[in-house]
Design a protein around this motif. Structure first.
Motif, PDB file in Angstrom:
ATOM      1  N   UNK A 131      77.737   0.912   8.267  1.00 31.60           N
ATOM      2  CA  UNK A 131      76.997   2.009   7.646  1.00 31.60           C
ATOM      3  C   UNK A 131      76.392   1.548   6.326  1.00 31.60           C
ATOM      4  N   UNK A 132      77.221   0.850   5.531  1.00 31.82           N
ATOM      5  CA  UNK A 132      76.749   0.352   4.252  1.00 31.82           C
ATOM      6  C   UNK A 132      75.568  -0.603   4.422  1.00 31.82           C
ATOM      7  N   UNK A 133      75.686  -1.506   5.374  1.00 34.24           N
ATOM      8  CA  UNK A 133      74.601  -2.463   5.619  1.00 34.24           C
ATOM      9  C   UNK A 133      73.340  -1.711   6.026  1.00 34.24           C
ATOM     10  N   UNK A 134      73.489  -0.763   6.938  1.00 37.98           N
ATOM     11  CA  UNK A 134      72.337  -0.007   7.423  1.00 37.98           C
ATOM     12  C   UNK A 134      71.605   0.681   6.279  1.00 37.98           C
ATOM     13  N   UNK A 140      54.492  -4.943   9.327  1.00 30.63           N
ATOM     14  CA  UNK A 140      55.270  -4.815  10.560  1.00 30.63           C
ATOM     15  C   UNK A 140      56.730  -5.148  10.318  1.00 30.63           C
ATOM     16  N   UNK A 141      56.925  -6.179   9.489  1.00 26.32           N
ATOM     17  CA  UNK A 141      58.286  -6.668   9.292  1.00 26.32           C
ATOM     18  C   UNK A 141      59.120  -5.695   8.477  1.00 26.32           C
ATOM     19  N   UNK A 142      58.492  -5.039   7.523  1.00 29.48           N
ATOM     20  CA  UNK A 142      59.236  -4.030   6.772  1.00 29.48           C
ATOM     21  C   UNK A 142      59.609  -2.877   7.697  1.00 29.48           C
ATOM     22  N   UNK A 143      58.744  -2.574   8.660  1.00 27.40           N
ATOM     23  CA  UNK A 143      59.058  -1.520   9.615  1.00 27.40           C
ATOM     24  C   UNK A 143      60.251  -1.937  10.479  1.00 27.40           C
ATOM     25  N   UNK A 144      60.255  -3.218  10.874  1.00 28.40           N
ATOM     26  CA  UNK A 144      61.378  -3.727  11.659  1.00 28.40           C
ATOM     27  C   UNK A 144      62.669  -3.597  10.864  1.00 28.40           C
ATOM     28  N   UNK A 145      62.613  -4.003   9.580  1.00 25.41           N
ATOM     29  CA  UNK A 145      63.804  -3.950   8.746  1.00 25.41           C
ATOM     30  C   UNK A 145      64.315  -2.519   8.636  1.00 25.41           C
ATOM     31  N   UNK A 146      63.381  -1.599   8.402  1.00 26.82           N
ATOM     32  CA  UNK A 146      63.755  -0.199   8.244  1.00 26.82           C
ATOM     33  C   UNK A 146      64.403   0.349   9.510  1.00 26.82           C
ATOM     34  N   UNK A 176      63.892  -1.672   2.675  1.00 25.68           N
ATOM     35  CA  UNK A 176      62.612  -1.539   3.372  1.00 25.68           C
ATOM     36  C   UNK A 176      61.716  -0.523   2.686  1.00 25.68           C
ATOM     37  N   UNK A 177      62.321   0.558   2.204  1.00 22.53           N
ATOM     38  CA  UNK A 177      61.526   1.611   1.582  1.00 22.53           C
ATOM     39  C   UNK A 177      61.048   1.250   0.182  1.00 22.53           C
ATOM     40  N   UNK A 178      61.928   0.617  -0.593  1.00 21.36           N
ATOM     41  CA  UNK A 178      61.606   0.445  -2.004  1.00 21.36           C
ATOM     42  C   UNK A 178      61.361  -0.977  -2.443  1.00 21.36           C
TER      43      UNK A 178
END
Lengths: 327, 401, 286
Positions: free
Chosen positions: A296-299, C91-97, A306-308
């Motif tokens: 969960x923590x990793x996720x 694309x890769x950031x989407x994959x990571x997310x 990815x967002x920031x």
């Protein structure tokens, strides 16, 4: 008239900077400061090398692949089968053969697959890797299949330095030396005209075609070199852990290295270092503290990054540094 | 003021020194189990079994204390388990290693146990030749051959079957199971007409095509081995859905396919299934009745121990025996000597460790699934006593080393 | 080995793949977003169905509907708050997310419900075998086939005959053009994403009987879903339909006749097909 900072930096990136000695000093320091963690350390070093190989093809040539573990596994099984079936267990020559086998595999599959792109290419790389995994299972008489090949023994490196089963001291230094050598080679490659043309291909495919650059050939070559490096990583992995099984060809390993590279920041070599260390360290400490909840923590971490933090941790560091400069 | 602080320091140091010596009476056991990933529920069962032992036998370790240091072996690739074992030995300085659900985990860790001279108690991993990998390894769980060979014999002798088709998941435990069943069945006069590999252990495949093929061969008996877990439920549903029972084909298998934690979700389709195994929760002996009752009280009326739980339980019993015998100071040679020939009255009946192979010797129970008050219950229809791992006994294949 | 049994078995398996993957194909074709968490929505749907049946005593059909709606709502929420931020990302950031999201889903389910496999208790009318005259076959498989065909018909009608369907098709083919024609692409994204994920959820619930249901589901079947989408061609419902059926039947046939080689052939055939026709069955040539 002075150039803007970003341009200057990009133009002189190939020059060695003082801080580039840091990772290696840190790795050597870790050897002395954390003698009980060297098994983990070896895994990190192997992963860094694997991620570097992926960076060449993903970060520099712009080829997105979910199947890079195919080459990792090819190198791994080459070394294992040489040792178990042909009695050939000299580590350095084993590395060379593994690189060759993986590189040839990369050349062949790259030549065939790289005419496609996007989702199709992604799926083709995935299927190729899965195919290899199934083949390894089918010929489990040779490969040991799911249970793998235990008890692989390797000769001391250069006849002098023996692998240390319990504390992984020699394995760590060996992995570090191999990583260093491969990194130097990769760095030179990436800053050569070949490397620059790769970046050109990634950034502006149409223009590269227009100037008559041999695009396909360059891509396939990059793919082959990357495969060879991945094969070396797989070979070191097997030599260090003296065990191999199907997981070296699995989706989990392929997806793992992709996550690590994206996390660290692709297209800049050092992203592999940062990503591997950050991810594996996080995974390791979380799973020790919360054996059931660490995923969960990793996720959550991945989602936040990815967002920031576009372009990974190094991208974040860049953005912060730029903001600092602009105040 | 100065002097008091000095004295305080000296006393503290002295206390630490004494405590350091006294902590030799705490035995540290490194437990390597999957707490996440595909094996998480098995890791949970073994872990609970271990805790149950300590709960029901509070004085078993007295006057010594035991500390369990848990590490997640994550996926069954062996690499994680190996790193975990290395750290348990090097950093945590454990006295014993225990756990190991998946064979690759045990296989990868064996050389470390040998090099560090740490006794390794295997609580699940079933590939037969694992115990040959290190003199430090002892196993309290099973080898695929225990149930497979016994089922083969029983199918020919008790069920009077002449022909059989074997369906197995295509990885070493499955192949072991096939070899074991075939050996037992053919030695007792039967004949295996087809062996169908049914996909890998990673995914639960749709069994329909494989079962269709088996049905078309019209055997007396269809022996199925799949990894314990999701596969088993799917097996039962496919067997019923294809009408194989009506076609006169009996479904048999090792108890992996009737794992107690999956049993009730199999529904009525499973009635009549015959299995051979070293444990099921319906075994009628005093130790098991006690375990089941305590388990339900601790984990809920719908929960149940299963063969993995009892392996954790018996593993702790073995460790307790070692600790008591050696007086809290564990040394490798002494530990292995204590384990060889160890006998115990387990919830699965009488068990012992074979001094020659360090593998488990135990009863195999032939059971049939029946419906009782709307629940599936294992009815005992036969027992083969003191079964050894026939693979090593017969020196078959890889066990010959 | 009779042809009918093989065909029916393969078709049933293919239908489950279709129901789960169709949403992925449309959202990837429409939004150009690599959503590796799609399998996670299927899993959540499966769990919603199981839990609704177990704790609220809902019948199977109602539970499926509930799963569809619940997951569609969750997906719409996630799309608005999180996914939308990454439309312009690489694309890769989407994959990571999306991989991070899957981890969160898997871990969340493991922690709240537990790591065990969940079983579905089918209602009596779906159990056992049905007599078709020339053959007796597993009732549930027949039901799956029927459901898949109906869904395909409904989707086809929806895409070909409704205004929204036309808008989606237009946006898949040429987003800028569609926008300049006044199509509210943002709203379309949310709607399509919700619908696609809801369908995945239904697929998860339907497939639980055959494919099993446990926290590892999304990662285990990800490759299959992606293969179906790639082979079918992005954004093409009919493509996904035929690709899923082809994969299901082929897989079945190969397993009956070559159980040893098994999945290898599927991957080999997929590679051969994608090399010959990279855009998939009905995709547009890039």
């Amino acid at each position: 008239m002075s150039l803007p900072a970003a341009t200057l930096e990009a133009a002189t990136r190939h020059r060695l900077r003082a801080w580039e000695a840091l990772p290696w000093l840190a790795a050597l320091g870790a050897f002395f400061l954390f003698p009980d963690y060297l098994a983990f350390g070896t895994q990190v070093l192997v992963m860094i090398l694997f991620a570097l190989s992926l960076d060449l093809v993903l970060g520099y040539a712009g080829i997105v692949t979910l199947g890079h573990a195919a080459f990792f596994g090819a190198g791994a099984y080459t070394v294992a089968m040489l040792a178990a079936h042909a009695g050939w267990n000299e580590p350095l020559s084993g590395l060379a053969v593994a690189a060759l086998v993986a590189g040839l595999l990369g050349l062949a599959s790259g030549w065939v697959l790289l005419r496609t792109h996007g989702l199709t290419l992604l799926m083709l790389t995935l299927c190729t890797m899965a195919l290899l995994e199934q083949a390894a299972n089918m010929f489990s008489g040779f490969t040991g299949g799911f249970d793998g090949m235990p008890g692989l023994a390797f000769q001391p490196i250069l006849g002098l330095f023996e692998f240390d089963v319990l504390y992984f001291r020699m394995q760590y230094l060996y992995a570090l030396a191999v990583l260093f050598a491969c990194f130097i080679a990769l760095r030179v490659l990436v800053h050569s005209s070949f490397g620059r043309s790769l970046t050109g291909i990634r950034e502006n495919l149409l223009r590269m075609h227009a100037v008559g650059a041999p695009v396909r050939a360059r891509q396939v070559l990059a793919y082959a070199v990357s495969a060879a490096l991945a094969g070396v990583a797989g070979a070191v992995f097997v030599q260090a852990t003296s065990y191999v099984n199907l997981a070296v060809l699995g989706l989990e390993r392929a997806a793992g290295v992709l996550i690590i590279l994206i996390l660290g920041g692709y297209g800049r070599l050092y992203g592999a270092f940062v990503g591997a260390l950050a991810y594996l360290l996080l995974e390791h400490t979380l799973s020790k503290a919360y054996p059931t909840a660490w995923q969960l923590g990793i996720g959550i971490t991945l989602v936040l990054v990815a967002l920031y933090a576009r372009n990974g941790i190094l991208g974040l560091a860049d953005a912060l540094r730029r903001r600092w400069r602009e105040r | 003021m100065q002097a008091r602080r000095l004295w305080g320091g000296v006393i503290a140091a002295a206390a630490l020194a004494v405590a350091g010596g006294a902590s030799a009476q705490t035995v540290k056991v490194g437990v390597v189990l999957p707490f996440t990933g595909v094996g998480a529920e098995f890791g949970q069962q073994v872990d609970r079994g271990m805790q149950m032992y300590m709960k029901l036998n509070a004085g078993a370790f007295a006057p010594y204390k035991v500390e369990l240091v848990r590490r997640d072996s994550k996926n069954p690739s062996g690499a994680e388990a190996k790193t975990a074992v290395q750290e348990l030995i090097a950093q945590e300085k454990v006295d014993l290693l225990a756990g190991f659900i998946y064979s690759p985990d045990a296989i990868a860790s064996a050389p470390l146990a040998t090099a560090a001279k740490k006794p390794m108690v295997i609580m699940n991993a079933g590939t037969a030749w694992i115990t040959n990998l290190s003199p430090m390894i002892s196993r309290v769980s099973f080898s695929m051959w225990h149930a497979g060979h016994a089922m083969g014999e029983a199918a020919a002798r008790s069920l009077k079957a002449k022909t059989a088709v074997v369906g197995y998941t295509d990885y070493p435990p499955g192949k072991d199971s096939l070899d074991a069943f075939k050996r037992g069945f053919e030695t007792a006069g039967g004949s295996v007409v087809d062996a169908i590999p049914m996909g890998g252990p990673g995914q639960v495949p749709d069994f329909t095509p494989f079962f269709q093929r088996a049905k078309d061969k019209k055997p007396d008996v269809f022996f199925v081995f799949v990894p314990a877990g999701d596969h088993a439920v799917s097996v039962m549903k496919t067997y019923a859905a294809l009408g194989m029972r009506e076609a006169g084909i009996k479904l048999v298998g090792p108890g992996d396919i009737t794992q107690d934690i999956k049993l009730q979700s199999m529904g009525k389709d499973a009635v009549g299934l015959i299995t051979a195994h070293h444990y099921n929760a319906d075994l009628d002996n005093a130790a098991n009745r006690r375990l089941v009752a305590a388990w339900r009280e601790e984990y809920g009326a719908d929960s149940t121990p299963d063969f993995m739980a009892v392996q954790g339980y018996d593993g702790m019993a073995a460790i307790a025996h070692v600790v008591r015998t050696l007086g809290g100071r564990i040394d490798a040679e002494g530990a292995m000597k204590a384990l060889k020939g160890w006998k115990y009255d387990s919830p699965r009946g009488p068990i012992s460790i074979d001094p020659a192979t360090r593998d488990i010797v135990m009863n195999e129970y032939l059971s049939e699934l029946v419906l009782k008050d709307g629940r599936l219950v294992q009815k005992n229809i036969g027992v083969i006593e003191a079964v050894k791992d026939m693979c090593k006994e017969l020196k078959a294949g890889k066990c010959a080393q | 080995m009779d042809l009918a049994s093989i065909l029916l078995g393969g078709l049933a398996a293919g239908m489950v793949l279709f129901v789960v993957s169709v949403g992925l194909s449309v959202t990837m074709g429409l939004m150009g977003f690599v959503n590796l968490a799609h399998g996670g929505f299927a899993m959540l749907g499966g769990y919603a169905v199981v839990l609704a049946m177990r704790h609220w005593g809902l019948p199977f059909g109602a539970a499926l509907a509930l799963g569809f709606v619940a997951v569609a709502l969750v997906a719409a929420l996630l799309e608005r708050t999180l996914y939308a931020r990454l439309y312009r990302a690489s694309e890769l950031d989407q994959v990571l997310f999306t991989i991070g999201l899957v981890f969160v889903m898997v871990a969340g389910v493991t922690l709240t419900v537990g790591p065990e496999t969940q079983g579905v208790q089918l209602p009596p009318w779906l159990r056992g075998q049905t007599d078709l005259g020339f053959l007796k076959y597993r009732t549930y498989s027949l039901a799956l086939i029927a459901f898949g065909v109906l869904l395909m018909a409904a989707l086809w009608l929806g895409f070909e005959r409704t205004r929204i369907g036309a808008q989606i098709r237009a946006a898949v083919d040429n987003r800028r053009m569609a926008e300049s024609m006044g199509v509210n692409v943002r709203r379309l994204f949310t709607l399509t994403f919700a619908l696609g994920s809801g369908l995945a959820a239904a697929g998860g619930g339907l497939g639980a009987e055959i494919l099993g249901l446990d926290p590892q589901y999304p990662l285990r079947y990800l490759a299959y879903f992606l293969i179906v989408v790639a082979v079918g061609g992005l954004g093409r419902v009919s493509g996904v339909f035929f690709a899923a059926l082809a994969l299901g039947v082929l897989d079945f046939v190969l397993k009956v006749h070559f159980p040893k080689g098994g999945t290898m052939f599927i991957y080999a055939l997929t590679i051969a097909f994608l090399l010959a026709r990279p855009q998939g069955l009905f995709g547009k040539r890039a």
